[in-house]
Enzyme design. Structure first.
Site, PDB file in Angstrom:
ATOM      1  N   LYS A  83      -4.018  15.260   0.977  1.00 44.09           N
ATOM      2  CA  LYS A  83      -2.783  14.481   0.938  1.00 44.09           C
ATOM      3  C   LYS A  83      -2.174  14.570  -0.459  1.00 44.09           C
ATOM      4  O   LYS A  83      -2.887  14.664  -1.459  1.00 44.09           O
ATOM      5  CB  LYS A  83      -3.124  13.033   1.307  1.00 44.09           C
ATOM      6  CG  LYS A  83      -1.933  12.135   1.614  1.00 44.09           C
ATOM      7  CD  LYS A  83      -2.436  10.773   2.097  1.00 44.09           C
ATOM      8  CE  LYS A  83      -1.303   9.811   2.415  1.00 44.09           C
ATOM      9  NZ  LYS A  83      -1.812   8.512   2.910  1.00 44.09           N
ATOM     10  N   SER A 158       0.608   6.998   6.961  1.00 49.40           N
ATOM     11  CA  SER A 158       1.283   7.870   6.022  1.00 49.40           C
ATOM     12  C   SER A 158       0.647   9.252   5.885  1.00 49.40           C
ATOM     13  O   SER A 158       1.245  10.168   5.315  1.00 49.40           O
ATOM     14  CB  SER A 158       1.333   7.209   4.644  1.00 49.40           C
ATOM     15  OG  SER A 158       0.020   6.985   4.141  1.00 49.40           O
ATOM     16  N   SER A 182      -3.460   4.292   7.630  1.00 54.96           N
ATOM     17  CA  SER A 182      -2.760   5.542   7.351  1.00 54.96           C
ATOM     18  C   SER A 182      -3.568   6.798   7.590  1.00 54.96           C
ATOM     19  O   SER A 182      -3.022   7.892   7.537  1.00 54.96           O
ATOM     20  CB  SER A 182      -2.245   5.548   5.908  1.00 54.96           C
ATOM     21  OG  SER A 182      -1.191   4.637   5.758  1.00 54.96           O
TER      22      SER A 182
END
Length: 480
Positions: A83, A158, A182
């Site tokens: 990420k 996310s 997330s």
């Protein structure tokens, strides 16, 4: 070299690499080919690192020349992607935001250091909601990531890029971060496994902070076993993170096959019928395979979402105060220093980030600190006590991961409250600090079926229990 990326796992890849059936370069090239073919449609990778093949060649040298070392390095030659808020030395990291344009990490996060020591290869950085604020990856400054099962749907967030990368075979393992779901929510939307460990079990050093009392690094994978392998590499105490913890409390659980379901859980509105039926069918599947299902009462759980959306923005407003255009990243010049601050933050941050900063500043302000923030902390403590009582009866608690399957891109963009409701089942684990895992549980009944996920939440530092239950359930689903 033809490698079937749909069936590959860490264990099978390691066996093949040790036997010389293919090389790390072969494996990396297979993923790079997929990235080249699919990324333009899905918008998963924000960038592929320019030294990927060099990393793979270095791994192959170890496989070729030092068999003992190769066998000891748990992840040697295994392709990861991370990420965009996880720091890798010398690599860009923007947290999906314009305000960090041009920023290059000067050091490795602790999780990355441990993965490097285990021989992992890093393919590139993955799309995400800006500073991890969102549930759809629609808040990224670099555009939305699309769901590999249906490109009209979101991949979740996310960590949407991290989930979509696994579902589309662009990486073998990915790292995400989980503040309120997330990792688990996009895992459910994309039909992969998503692990949120115990708070502090993995160091937060080198992770761009969103909510410091909630954030944790998580893993996304095709199989529970893969997440277990990676977790065991990156877990542990870290001198750079004073909240880090270690241990395994699974042996203290009396009945590993006793699973709790929350009284009245399905009575609340907004839960899709396909999610309800899948949840009930999963309960029956567990029963038929020897699990005892026990109804537990968690009276404070109804406040979870409200508590989360007081505490999290408060921590956001504090953590993001450092992004002012002075130290690094994007800067917008004004007539005065104050203008510089205001213009930089106004243009550098997206709408959702600005919304949460304002909300957090409000609940921390002198007139409202006691009315909102302090009360939220009190209710958080109530939740911890309720769950502690429930865990005296059961080994883990079962819920759907999300109230709906993946929704259409743009469907909730103009209604933040509806977007926040997607976290209704996931935020509790972050508020109480417990480990939680989402495991694929089937599909909805639409003409174009979308994945669904089942979530197991366990007491603190009971990850090995979660892995055992998760692997059992995974096997049950595959044998249906």
């Amino acid at each position: 070299m033809n490698i079937d990326l749909k069936k590959i796992s860490i264990t099978s890849a390691r066996e093949a690499l040790l036997k010389g059936e293919y090389t790390s370069v072969d494996l990396v090239n297979a993923y790079l080919k997929n990235i080249e073919e699919k990324n333009k449609d899905l918008n998963v990778f924000l960038g592929v690192f320019d030294d990927v093949l060099e990393q793979a060649k270095a791994a192959d040298e170890i496989y070729k020349n030092d068999k003992a070392k190769a066998e000891s390095m748990t992840l040697l030659g295994i392709p990861f992607a991370t990420k965009d808020n996880i720091m890798i030395k010398g690599k860009p990291a923007q947290a999906g935001s314009k305000i960090l344009a041009g920023y290059v990490s000067p050091y490795d996060s602790t999780a990355i250091t441990k993965l490097k020591n285990a021989g992992a290869i890093f393919l590139g950085r993955l799309n995400m909601d800006e500073f991890a604020m969102g549930g759809s990856t629609e808040n990224s400054a670099f555009g939305v990531t699309k769901n590999p099962y249906d490109t009209s749907k979101v991949a979740g967030g996310s960590s949407g890029g991290s989930a979509a990368a696994i579902a589309s075979d662009m990486a073998l393992i990915t790292l995400g971060t989980d503040t309120g779901g997330s990792v688990r929510q996009p895992a459910a939307f994309c039909g992969v496994v998503g692990l949120k460990p115990t708070y502090g079990a993995i160091s937060r050093h080198g992770i761009m902070a969103m909510g410091s009392s909630l954030d944790i690094v998580g893993t996304l994978s095709k199989k529970v076993e893969d997440s277990e392998i990676v977790y065991n590499v990156i877990k542990g105490i870290d001198s750079y993170d004073m909240t880090s913890v270690e241990g395994d409390n699974s042996s203290k659980i009396n009945n590993l096959k006793s699973i709790g379901i929350v009284k009245g859980l399905l009575d609340q509105g907004g839960i899709d019928e396909s999610v309800k039926s899948n949840y009930l069918a999963s309960i029956e599947l567990l029963k038929s395979n020897g699990y005892e299902i026990v109804e537990v009462d968690l009276p404070s759980i109804k406040y979870a979402l409200a508590v989360y959306y007081v505490i999290m923005p408060a921590e956001v407003s504090s953590n993001l105060a450092r992004f002012d255009g002075v130290k690094y990243g994007f800067k917008k010049e004004g007539n005065t220093l104050l203008d510089d601050y205001l213009l930089t933050r106004r243009e550098g941050f997206g709408n959702e980030v600005r919304r949460r900063i304002m909300l957090g500043t409000y609940v921390l302000s002198a007139g409202y600190h006691d009315a909102y923030y302090n009360k939220a902390l009190l209710v958080r403590d109530m939740m911890k006590k309720d769950f502690a009582e429930a865990f005296k009866q059961v080994s883990c608690i079962l819920t759907p991961t999300t109230p709906t399957p993946a929704f259409t891109i743009g469907e909730k963009s103009d209604d933040p409250v509806q977007m926040y409701l997607a976290d209704i089942f996931t935020v509790t684990a972050n508020l109480i600090g417990s480990p939680s895992i989402s495991v694929p549980s089937g599909f909805n009944n639409a003409a174009n079926p979308l994945p669904l996920g089942l979530q197991f939440t366990a007491p603190h530092l009971c990850e090995s229990l979660l892995f055992q239950v998760g692997k059992d359930f995974e096997k049950m689903v595959n044998q249906k």
